[in-house]
Design a protein around this motif. Structure first.
Motif, short mmCIF file in Angstrom:
data_model
loop_
_atom_site.label_atom_id
_atom_site.label_comp_id
_atom_site.label_asym_id
_atom_site.label_seq_id
_atom_site.Cartn_x
_atom_site.Cartn_y
_atom_site.Cartn_z
N LEU A 74 51.59 27.62 40.19
CA LEU A 74 52.69 26.75 39.76
C LEU A 74 53.35 27.29 38.48
O LEU A 74 54.57 27.22 38.33
CB LEU A 74 52.19 25.32 39.55
CG LEU A 74 51.79 24.62 40.85
CD1 LEU A 74 51.23 23.25 40.58
CD2 LEU A 74 52.97 24.52 41.80
N GLN A 75 52.55 27.84 37.56
CA GLN A 75 53.16 28.43 36.35
C GLN A 75 54.06 29.60 36.72
O GLN A 75 55.13 29.78 36.15
CB GLN A 75 52.07 28.87 35.37
CG GLN A 75 51.37 27.66 34.73
CD GLN A 75 50.29 28.04 33.74
OE1 GLN A 75 50.11 29.21 33.41
NE2 GLN A 75 49.55 27.06 33.26
N GLY A 76 53.63 30.39 37.71
CA GLY A 76 54.46 31.51 38.15
C GLY A 76 55.69 31.04 38.90
O GLY A 76 56.79 31.55 38.69
N GLY A 199 43.66 27.27 49.33
CA GLY A 199 43.50 28.48 48.53
C GLY A 199 44.13 29.68 49.21
O GLY A 199 44.79 30.50 48.56
N ALA A 200 43.97 29.78 50.55
CA ALA A 200 44.56 30.92 51.27
C ALA A 200 46.08 30.87 51.16
O ALA A 200 46.73 31.91 50.92
CB ALA A 200 44.12 30.88 52.73
N LEU A 201 46.66 29.69 51.31
CA LEU A 201 48.12 29.57 51.20
C LEU A 201 48.58 29.96 49.80
O LEU A 201 49.56 30.70 49.63
CB LEU A 201 48.56 28.13 51.49
CG LEU A 201 48.51 27.68 52.94
CD1 LEU A 201 48.89 26.21 53.06
CD2 LEU A 201 49.47 28.52 53.78
N LEU A 202 47.86 29.48 48.78
CA LEU A 202 48.27 29.76 47.40
C LEU A 202 48.15 31.26 47.10
O LEU A 202 49.04 31.85 46.47
CB LEU A 202 47.43 28.95 46.42
CG LEU A 202 47.69 27.44 46.43
CD1 LEU A 202 46.68 26.71 45.56
CD2 LEU A 202 49.10 27.13 45.95
N LEU A 234 53.55 24.18 47.56
CA LEU A 234 53.37 22.73 47.56
C LEU A 234 52.29 22.32 48.56
O LEU A 234 51.40 21.52 48.25
CB LEU A 234 54.70 22.03 47.89
CG LEU A 234 54.63 20.51 48.01
CD1 LEU A 234 54.32 19.88 46.67
CD2 LEU A 234 55.93 19.94 48.55
N ILE A 235 52.35 22.88 49.77
CA ILE A 235 51.35 22.53 50.79
C ILE A 235 49.96 22.99 50.34
O ILE A 235 48.98 22.25 50.45
CB ILE A 235 51.72 23.16 52.15
CG1 ILE A 235 53.02 22.56 52.66
CG2 ILE A 235 50.61 22.91 53.18
CD1 ILE A 235 53.53 23.21 53.94
#
Lengths: 328, 255
Positions: A74-76, A199-202, A234-235
């Motif tokens: 999110l910071q990125g 975690g995989a999505l992020l 977001l997801i």
């Protein structure tokens, strides 16, 4: 330094987790733990390790990892060093869901009621935030997220205000302070699939986050689908942080602080930050959870979320001042 | 190398029409300056030409390819776009910022190959950045940052380079320097388009000029043909004098 960062953090995490299996009201020797894991038995060390401490340390790793990862993403994504996983309304929604389960007494009759309600609450708020922000940009998403957070927080306060008896209010307060006490394999099984998927999505947003350091317009011109990436982030946050909050309650500061600790070590590259930040988050929560078990301040045990805020907030202040003097 | 062509391009922002039917070809090997008063639609036209702003109607062609039919990554490899006041938001080193320009070329996993590393080296040299390579991009002066952004844009050697106001906020020497580097890209055979307010620089360096006003192309063609006192006066609503001084021509605006 850079090449050794991830292995070093992984080693530190393994060491902290191993220490966490030994520490607590009953101190175990390493050989007891090894024996319990190698030959599961119903003796006291076996029960303590397999039924109490192992699921708890696994949860601490997963929850800390997803908070650190989501904070870094999110910071990125928002190119704002103050962004944190709660920003999109997921944590507040998950808290409200769990509080509803406690308020109406579902959690008294069915132990997984609050995490299940928490998961549902997290997904509902994330969906509402996304629908409100649809078609808008990143700023629209932040504003929708803070609006949804405010609504969910109001709901939680109503529940506290109207609590049928002091005991319910105490239970809600206690849950809101975040804890891993009395969590077992059921909680691991419930949270793990969501945290792994989130975690995989992020993690998948990593390469695009690097390019996004140039701003959204330049990133688009370099072939990054910024809108799609925002949706993936977001997801991923809704799944992972929603599940983490649903199981452990609100744990602040990890998602905010973890990226800052490792950012200078990856030369400030937002994409390279993800894995080290997840490991740092996991390390923080494992250490803090161990500390809550070892520390006794006379009264009831201090809650995980409270301890992390207590240590995390001053540390964050120091970090801000330190970074400022070094870069100015 | 391919030209970039706009065909009957109409751009709307909300209910407002910002470009009402632009028809123009930007030729390869030429530096084209897009001039016009504030709010004329220069930025919108450039963003649409880069494929970043979907037009309400009309088409953009890159050589024989319809721009909107190209896959994102291929488009990103073939044309580079620099928005106004392009910058970097984290203190990333200059070298790594330039390397980001290769993002559409890089495999999803794996590092920078030797050919790509030499492309980065070349871009750093071309933009005079070798001494600054390890500096955080957030600590640079405006002129240095402009060079870093240009190096980022040209590192993949795109066929088309679109730059929105490359001279905004730069002192005369750095502005001159920025336009000279764009001139060099055109001389190397690439299609270069820049929106610019410094008409002197456009007159001196551009091959072609497109004059925009209120979303319509008022004049287009060779720089010396378009940039007449009459056209410039009408374009900016200020009386313009062009003074020829040997090899150099300058534009003066007088009330």
């Amino acid at each position: 330094m850079n090449r050794w960062l991830v292995p070093a953090l992984a080693l530190a995490l393994i060491a902290a987790s191993a220490a966490s299996l030994l520490a607590g009201t009953v101190w175990l020797r390493p050989q007891d733990v090894l024996a319990a894991i190698a030959h599961p038995s119903d003796d006291l060390p076996g029960l303590i390790v397999l039924q109490i401490r192992l699921p708890r340390v696994l949860l601490a790793m997963m929850i800390g990892g997803i908070l650190g990862l989501s904070g870094a993403v999110l910071q990125g994504l928002l190119r704002n060093p103050l962004a944190e996983p709660g920003l999109l309304g997921v944590s507040a929604g998950a808290s409200l869901g769990a509080v509803i389960a406690i308020y109406y007494g579902f959690s008294a009759s069915f132990s997984l009621a609050s995490p299940l309600f928490g998961l549902a609450g997290g997904f509902v708020t994330a969906s509402v935030a996304f629908l409100l922000a649809r078609g808008g940009g990143t700023l629209a998403l932040i504003l929708a997220g803070s609006a949804v957070t405010a609504i969910a927080a109001a709901g939680t306060e109503v529940a506290l205000n109207l609590a049928p008896n002091p005991y319910a209010a105490y239970e809600i307060m206690n849950w809101l302070m975040g804890s891993l006490a009395d969590r077992g394999w059921d909680h691991v099984r419930l949270a793990a699939p969501f945290i792994v998927a989130g975690g995989a999505l992020l993690l998948a947003t990593g390469p695009a986050l690097d390019v996004l350091a140039l701003g959204e317009t330049q990133a688009e011109s370099l072939g990054v689908a910024v809108g799609r990436m925002r949706l993936i982030a977001l997801i991923g946050t809704a799944l992972g942080v929603g599940a983490a909050t649903a199981v452990a309650g609100a744990i602040g500061f990890v998602g905010l602080v973890a990226p800052h600790v490792v950012r200078p070590l990856v030369h400030h590259q937002p994409g390279r930050l993800l894995l080290p930040s997840a490991l740092t988050g996991a390390l923080i929560v494992v250490l803090a959870d161990t500390a809550t078990r070892v520390m006794r301040l006379g009264g009831p045990p201090i809650n995980l979320g409270v301890l992390i805020s207590l240590v995390g907030a001053p540390f964050f202040l120091w970090l801000v001042l330190h970074v400022r003097t070094r870069t100015a | 190398m391919s030209a970039l062509a706009l065909r009957n391009l109409v751009i709307r922002r909300g209910a407002r029409t910002v470009i009402a039917g632009a028809d123009i070809v930007f030729h390869a090997g030429r530096l084209t300056a897009v001039i016009g008063p504030n709010g004329a639609g220069k930025s919108s036209m450039l963003a649409a030409a880069a494929g970043l702003l979907p037009p309400a109607s009309g088409t953009v062609w890159l050589g024989a390819d319809l721009l909107s039919s190209l896959p994102r990554r291929e488009l990103a490899r073939r044309r580079a776009y620099l928005p106004q006041r392009a910058g970097v938001e984290w203190p990333i080193s200059v070298e790594r910022v330039v390397a980001l320009g290769l993002a559409p070329t890089l495999p999803v996993f794996g590092g920078v190959s030797p050919t790509l590393a030499s492309a980065i080296e070349r871009a750093l040299e071309e933009c005079d950045l070798v001494g600054l390579r390890d500096r955080p991009a957030t600590s640079l002066s405006g002129g240095e940052l402009a060079r870093v952004m240009l190096a980022r844009a040209i590192v993949g050697d795109p066929e088309v380079l679109i730059v929105d106001e490359p001279t905004a906020g730069l002192d005369p020497r750095h502005a001159l320097d920025a336009v000279r580097r764009l001139r060099a890209r055109a001389d190397a055979g690439r299609t270069v388009i820049m929106a610019i307010h410094e008409v002197d620089l456009a007159l001196r360096f551009a091959d072609d000029v497109v004059a925009l006003r209120d979303g319509a192309i008022v004049a287009a063609g060779a720089a010396t043909r378009v940039m007449t006192e009459a056209t410039l006066s009408a374009l900016y609503d200020v009386r313009a004098h062009i003074r020829h001084d040997g090899s150099c021509s300058t534009v003066h605006f007088v009330d």
